[in-house]
Design a protein around this motif. Structure first.
Motif, PDB file in Angstrom:
ATOM      1  N   TYR A 387     -22.537  94.298 -53.873  1.00 51.22           N
ATOM      2  CA  TYR A 387     -23.687  95.173 -54.092  1.00 51.22           C
ATOM      3  C   TYR A 387     -24.889  94.701 -53.281  1.00 51.22           C
ATOM      4  N   ARG A 388     -25.048  93.373 -53.190  1.00 46.09           N
ATOM      5  CA  ARG A 388     -26.188  92.839 -52.442  1.00 46.09           C
ATOM      6  C   ARG A 388     -26.107  93.240 -50.969  1.00 46.09           C
ATOM      7  N   PHE A 389     -24.906  93.146 -50.385  1.00 47.05           N
ATOM      8  CA  PHE A 389     -24.754  93.523 -48.981  1.00 47.05           C
ATOM      9  C   PHE A 389     -25.066  95.006 -48.778  1.00 47.05           C
ATOM     10  N   VAL A 390     -24.570  95.838 -49.681  1.00 43.84           N
ATOM     11  CA  VAL A 390     -24.785  97.278 -49.560  1.00 43.84           C
ATOM     12  C   VAL A 390     -26.268  97.616 -49.682  1.00 43.84           C
ATOM     13  N   ILE A 391     -26.931  97.044 -50.690  1.00 46.88           N
ATOM     14  CA  ILE A 391     -28.340  97.347 -50.920  1.00 46.88           C
ATOM     15  C   ILE A 391     -29.203  96.808 -49.781  1.00 46.88           C
ATOM     16  N   THR A 392     -28.931  95.567 -49.354  1.00 45.94           N
ATOM     17  CA  THR A 392     -29.702  94.984 -48.259  1.00 45.94           C
ATOM     18  C   THR A 392     -29.525  95.791 -46.980  1.00 45.94           C
ATOM     19  N   GLY A 393     -28.294  96.226 -46.705  1.00 47.85           N
ATOM     20  CA  GLY A 393     -28.054  97.047 -45.516  1.00 47.85           C
ATOM     21  C   GLY A 393     -28.792  98.365 -45.589  1.00 47.85           C
ATOM     22  N   ALA A 394     -28.813  98.986 -46.761  1.00 52.77           N
ATOM     23  CA  ALA A 394     -29.529 100.253 -46.926  1.00 52.77           C
ATOM     24  C   ALA A 394     -31.034 100.071 -46.719  1.00 52.77           C
ATOM     25  N   VAL A 395     -31.579  98.983 -47.285  1.00 53.70           N
ATOM     26  CA  VAL A 395     -33.012  98.704 -47.113  1.00 53.70           C
ATOM     27  C   VAL A 395     -33.336  98.449 -45.647  1.00 53.70           C
ATOM     28  N   LEU A 396     -32.451  97.715 -44.951  1.00 49.45           N
ATOM     29  CA  LEU A 396     -32.662  97.448 -43.526  1.00 49.45           C
ATOM     30  C   LEU A 396     -32.652  98.744 -42.724  1.00 49.45           C
ATOM     31  N   LEU A 397     -31.707  99.616 -43.012  1.00 50.51           N
ATOM     32  CA  LEU A 397     -31.627 100.887 -42.295  1.00 50.51           C
ATOM     33  C   LEU A 397     -32.884 101.721 -42.516  1.00 50.51           C
ATOM     34  N   ILE A 398     -33.352 101.743 -43.757  1.00 51.26           N
ATOM     35  CA  ILE A 398     -34.580 102.486 -44.056  1.00 51.26           C
ATOM     36  C   ILE A 398     -35.768 101.892 -43.303  1.00 51.26           C
ATOM     37  N   ALA A 399     -35.841 100.553 -43.259  1.00 51.02           N
ATOM     38  CA  ALA A 399     -36.957  99.893 -42.580  1.00 51.02           C
ATOM     39  C   ALA A 399     -36.970 100.207 -41.083  1.00 51.02           C
ATOM     40  N   VAL A 400     -35.799 100.143 -40.443  1.00 53.61           N
ATOM     41  CA  VAL A 400     -35.721 100.441 -39.009  1.00 53.61           C
ATOM     42  C   VAL A 400     -36.022 101.914 -38.760  1.00 53.61           C
ATOM     43  N   GLY A 401     -35.534 102.785 -39.649  1.00 56.99           N
ATOM     44  CA  GLY A 401     -35.832 104.209 -39.505  1.00 56.99           C
ATOM     45  C   GLY A 401     -37.320 104.489 -39.604  1.00 56.99           C
ATOM     46  N   LEU A 402     -37.988 103.868 -40.583  1.00 56.68           N
ATOM     47  CA  LEU A 402     -39.433 104.039 -40.708  1.00 56.68           C
ATOM     48  C   LEU A 402     -40.173 103.521 -39.481  1.00 56.68           C
ATOM     49  N   ASP A 403     -39.704 102.395 -38.944  1.00 54.61           N
ATOM     50  CA  ASP A 403     -40.330 101.831 -37.758  1.00 54.61           C
ATOM     51  C   ASP A 403     -40.199 102.782 -36.572  1.00 54.61           C
ATOM     52  N   SER A 404     -39.031 103.389 -36.407  1.00 52.01           N
ATOM     53  CA  SER A 404     -38.817 104.320 -35.296  1.00 52.01           C
ATOM     54  C   SER A 404     -39.695 105.559 -35.430  1.00 52.01           C
ATOM     55  N   VAL A 405     -39.738 106.128 -36.634  1.00 51.40           N
ATOM     56  CA  VAL A 405     -40.566 107.310 -36.863  1.00 51.40           C
ATOM     57  C   VAL A 405     -42.045 106.980 -36.675  1.00 51.40           C
ATOM     58  N   ALA A 406     -42.477 105.817 -37.225  1.00 50.42           N
ATOM     59  CA  ALA A 406     -43.881 105.419 -37.107  1.00 50.42           C
ATOM     60  C   ALA A 406     -44.252 105.154 -35.649  1.00 50.42           C
ATOM     61  N   ARG A 407     -43.318 104.599 -34.878  1.00 49.60           N
ATOM     62  CA  ARG A 407     -43.585 104.321 -33.472  1.00 49.60           C
ATOM     63  C   ARG A 407     -43.833 105.610 -32.695  1.00 49.60           C
ATOM     64  N   ARG A 408     -43.023 106.624 -32.941  1.00 51.13           N
ATOM     65  CA  ARG A 408     -43.243 107.913 -32.267  1.00 51.13           C
ATOM     66  C   ARG A 408     -44.557 108.542 -32.697  1.00 51.13           C
ATOM     67  N   SER A 409     -44.887 108.402 -33.983  1.00 46.53           N
ATOM     68  CA  SER A 409     -46.147 108.965 -34.478  1.00 46.53           C
ATOM     69  C   SER A 409     -47.352 108.262 -33.868  1.00 46.53           C
ATOM     70  N   ARG A 410     -47.272 106.915 -33.730  1.00 51.57           N
ATOM     71  CA  ARG A 410     -48.376 106.180 -33.109  1.00 51.57           C
ATOM     72  C   ARG A 410     -48.565 106.596 -31.665  1.00 51.57           C
ATOM     73  N   GLN A 411     -47.457 106.770 -30.954  1.00 53.35           N
ATOM     74  CA  GLN A 411     -47.561 107.190 -29.548  1.00 53.35           C
ATOM     75  C   GLN A 411     -48.164 108.581 -29.434  1.00 53.35           C
ATOM     76  N   ALA A 412     -47.798 109.473 -30.365  1.00 52.36           N
ATOM     77  CA  ALA A 412     -48.326 110.821 -30.339  1.00 52.36           C
ATOM     78  C   ALA A 412     -49.827 110.849 -30.608  1.00 52.36           C
ATOM     79  N   HIS A 413     -50.311 109.873 -31.388  1.00 53.14           N
ATOM     80  CA  HIS A 413     -51.738 109.812 -31.704  1.00 53.14           C
ATOM     81  C   HIS A 413     -52.496 108.810 -30.834  1.00 53.14           C
ATOM     82  N   GLY A 414     -51.847 108.311 -29.784  1.00 56.35           N
ATOM     83  CA  GLY A 414     -52.531 107.421 -28.839  1.00 56.35           C
ATOM     84  C   GLY A 414     -52.756 106.031 -29.333  1.00 56.35           C
ATOM     85  N   ARG A 415     -51.938 105.572 -30.304  1.00 57.60           N
ATOM     86  CA  ARG A 415     -52.089 104.210 -30.842  1.00 57.60           C
ATOM     87  C   ARG A 415     -51.032 103.257 -30.314  1.00 57.60           C
ATOM     88  N   GLY A 416     -50.177 103.698 -29.441  1.00 58.58           N
ATOM     89  CA  GLY A 416     -49.129 102.849 -28.866  1.00 58.58           C
ATOM     90  C   GLY A 416     -48.122 102.428 -29.860  1.00 58.58           C
TER      91      GLY A 416
END
Length: 416
Positions: A387-416
Motif C-alpha cells: 500500500y505504501r508503494f502504491v500511495i507514494t507512487g500516486a502522490v509522486l505522480l500528482i506532484a509531477v503533474g501539478l508541477d507540469s501544469v504550474a510550469r505552463r501556467s507560469r510561462q503563460a503569465h510571464g513568470r518563467g
C-alpha cells in the motif's frame, strides 16, 4: 532615505508588479493569491497534502498524531531527508542522481569498517565516509562534463557499481554492529534537546527570521527597491514563533526534540542560505534554467555541474552514516530497497522541479515528511508495505503533474 515601514515612492521595481516586493499584510495576501492564480503554487500543494494525510491517518488511528509517534517520525525522516536534500542539488541544475542509495550504503559500510574492524576513532571514520562520497560526486562530474555521458546513465552505473563495493567492504558479513555506547548511535537514538533549550532555539529561530528580513528590507530600501514592511515581518515572525513553540511543547510531552532532527533542520537552513544568498546558489538556478545562457553570461557551467554532483554524493554519504547510526549497524541492505526512490520522490513531492531551475531545500523537508507520514500511518494500521508503494507512487505522480501544469501556467503569465 525612507523608514523601514514607509514605502519608497521611487522604488524602481514597482513599475512591474511581478518584480515588486509586497509590503504590507494586505499586499502580501493579494500577491499570494495572484501567484497561485498565475501557477506559482510554491509549497501550497504539499502542505495541503500533509494536512489531508495527517487527517486521514488520525481518523483511522488516534495514535498517529500522538507525541510519541511524532518523535519517532522526526527520527525516521532524517536519513532519507538528507539524501533528498542532495537530490535537490542535482535537480536544480536539471540533472539526476540514481545512486544516492548505493552511495549511502557504501558510506555506512566505510564507517563501520573503519570504526569496528580497524578500531579507528569515530571522527576519522565519518570523515573517510564523507570524503568517499564527495570523491564519487567529483567522478560523476568529470564523466558528465568531459565524456558527455548523461547523468542518468552515469549514476545508474554508479548504483550498480557501488552496491558491489558495499558488499565487498562487508566481505560476506550480513552486518557490522556499531558500538551502542558510541557517539553516533547515541546521537541517532538517545540524544534529545533539553526542554528549556528547545524553547530557546524556537525563540532564536523566530528572532533570526525577523532580523534577516529586516536586514534584507533595509538593503533593498537603500537600493531604492520595494521591500516588506516592518509590520509584515513582525507578523510573520510571531506566527513562526507560535508554530515553533507549539511544536516544541507538543514533542516535549514525551521525549522531546531529537538532536538528529535539529541537525537536519540546521542543514536545511544552511543549504537554503547557500541557494538563496550566494553566487553559487544563483548559478545553480541559472544553469538549471538555461545552461547555454549561463555559459554566455560567464558562469562556469562545468564547475556548477561538478559541485552539484559533489554536494549530492556528500549528502548521500552523510545520510548513510545517519541511517547506520539509527540502526546501530551497517548491513548489506543499507541504502538498498526503496531508499533511492524515496529520496527522489521526497525532493519532487516537496516542490523541486524535474525541469531544473526551480527548487528549495525546504522541498526535502516537506517531501520526506509526506513519505514518512504515509509509512508511519500504514505501519500503525498494520497494512502491507505494498500500500505504501502504491500511495507514494500516486502522490509522486500528482506532484509531477501539478508541477507540469504550474510550469505552463507560469510561462503563460510571464513568470518563467
Amino acid at each position: 532615505m525612507t523608514s523601514l515601514g514607509t514605502p519608497a515612492a521611487t522604488a524602481t521595481d514597482l513599475q512591474d508588479e511581478r518584480l515588486a516586493t509586497p509590503q504590507g499584510i494586505t499586499d502580501n495576501v493579494r500577491a499570494a493569491i495572484r501567484r497561485v492564480r498565475d501557477g506559482d503554487l510554491g509549497s501550497l500543494p504539499v502542505i495541503g497534502g500533509i494536512v489531508v494525510i495527517w487527517t486521514i491517518f488520525q481518523s483511522l488511528n488516534a495514535t498517529f498524531l500522538s507525541s510519541t509517534n511524532l518523535v519517532n517520525l522526526s527520527f525516521d525522516m532524517v536519513p532519507v531527508g538528507v539524501l533528498a536534500l542532495g537530490i535537490v542539488c542535482v535537480l536544480m541544475v536539471g540533472q539526476i542522481d540514481l545512486s544516492v542509495g548505493s552511495v549511502s550504503g557504501v558510506s555506512a559500510a566505510i564507517t563501520a569498517v573503519v570504526m569496528v574492524k580497524h578500531e579507528q576513532p569515530m571522527v576519522l571514520a565519518v570523515l573517510a565516509a564523507v570524503a568517499a562520497g564527495c570523491l564519487i560526486g567529483w567522478v560523476y562530474g568529470q564523466v558528465f562534463n568531459r565524456v558527455g555521458v548523461p547523468s542518468f546513465v552515469v549514476t545508474l552505473g554508479g548504483l550498480l557499481a557501488f552496491l558491489g563495493v558495499q558488499l565487498w567492504l562487508l566481505r560476506g558479513q550480513n552486518a557490522i554492529n556499531l558500538p551502542y555506547d558510541s557517539t553516533l548511535v547515541r546521537f541517532a537514538q538517545l540524544w534529545f534537546v533539553p526542554h528549556w533549550l528547545a524553547y530557546a532555539l524556537a525563540v532564536a529561530a523566530a528572532g533570526g527570521f525577523l532580523a534577516t528580513g529586516w536586514v534584507r528590507a533595509r538593503t533593498r530600501r537603500r537600493a531604492e527597491l520595494s521591500s516588506s514592511s516592518l509590520q509584515w515581518l513582525v507578523t510573520q515572525s510571531l506566527l513562526l514563533l507560535a508554530a515553533l513553540l507549539f511544536a516544541v511543547s507538543y514533542l516535549n510531552r514525551t521525549r522531546g526534540v531529537a538532536w538528529m532532527f535539529v541537525f537536519f533542520v540546521a542543514l536545511v537552513l544552511v543549504m537554503n542560505y547557500v541557494f538563496t544568498r550566494t553566487k553559487f546558489g544563483r548559478s545553480l538556478c541559472a544553469v538549471g534554467g538555461n545552461a547555454e545562457a549561463s555559459r554566455r553570461a560567464g558562469i562556469d557551467v562545468r564547475g556548477v555541474y561538478t559541485a552539484a554532483f559533489v554536494l549530492c554524493s556528500g549528502l548521500a554519504a552523510t545520510g548513510g552514516i545517519l541511517a547506520a547510526s539509527r540502526l546501530a549497524a551497517a548491513n548489506q541492505s543499507t541504502g538498498t530497497g526503496d531508499v533511492n526512490l524515496n529520496a527522489i520522490a521526497a525532493a519532487v513531492i516537496g516542490g523541486t522541479s524535474l525541469f531544473g531551475g526551480r527548487g528549495s531545500t525546504f522541498a526535502a523537508l516537506l517531501g520526506v515528511l509526506v513519505i514518512q507520514s504515509i509509512s508511519s500511518g500504514l505501519t500503525l494500521l498494520n497494512l502491507d508495505s505494498s500500500y505504501r508503494f502504491v500511495i507514494t507512487g500516486a502522490v509522486l505522480l500528482i506532484a509531477v503533474g501539478l508541477d507540469s501544469v504550474a510550469r505552463r501556467s507560469r510561462q503563460a503569465h510571464g513568470r518563467g
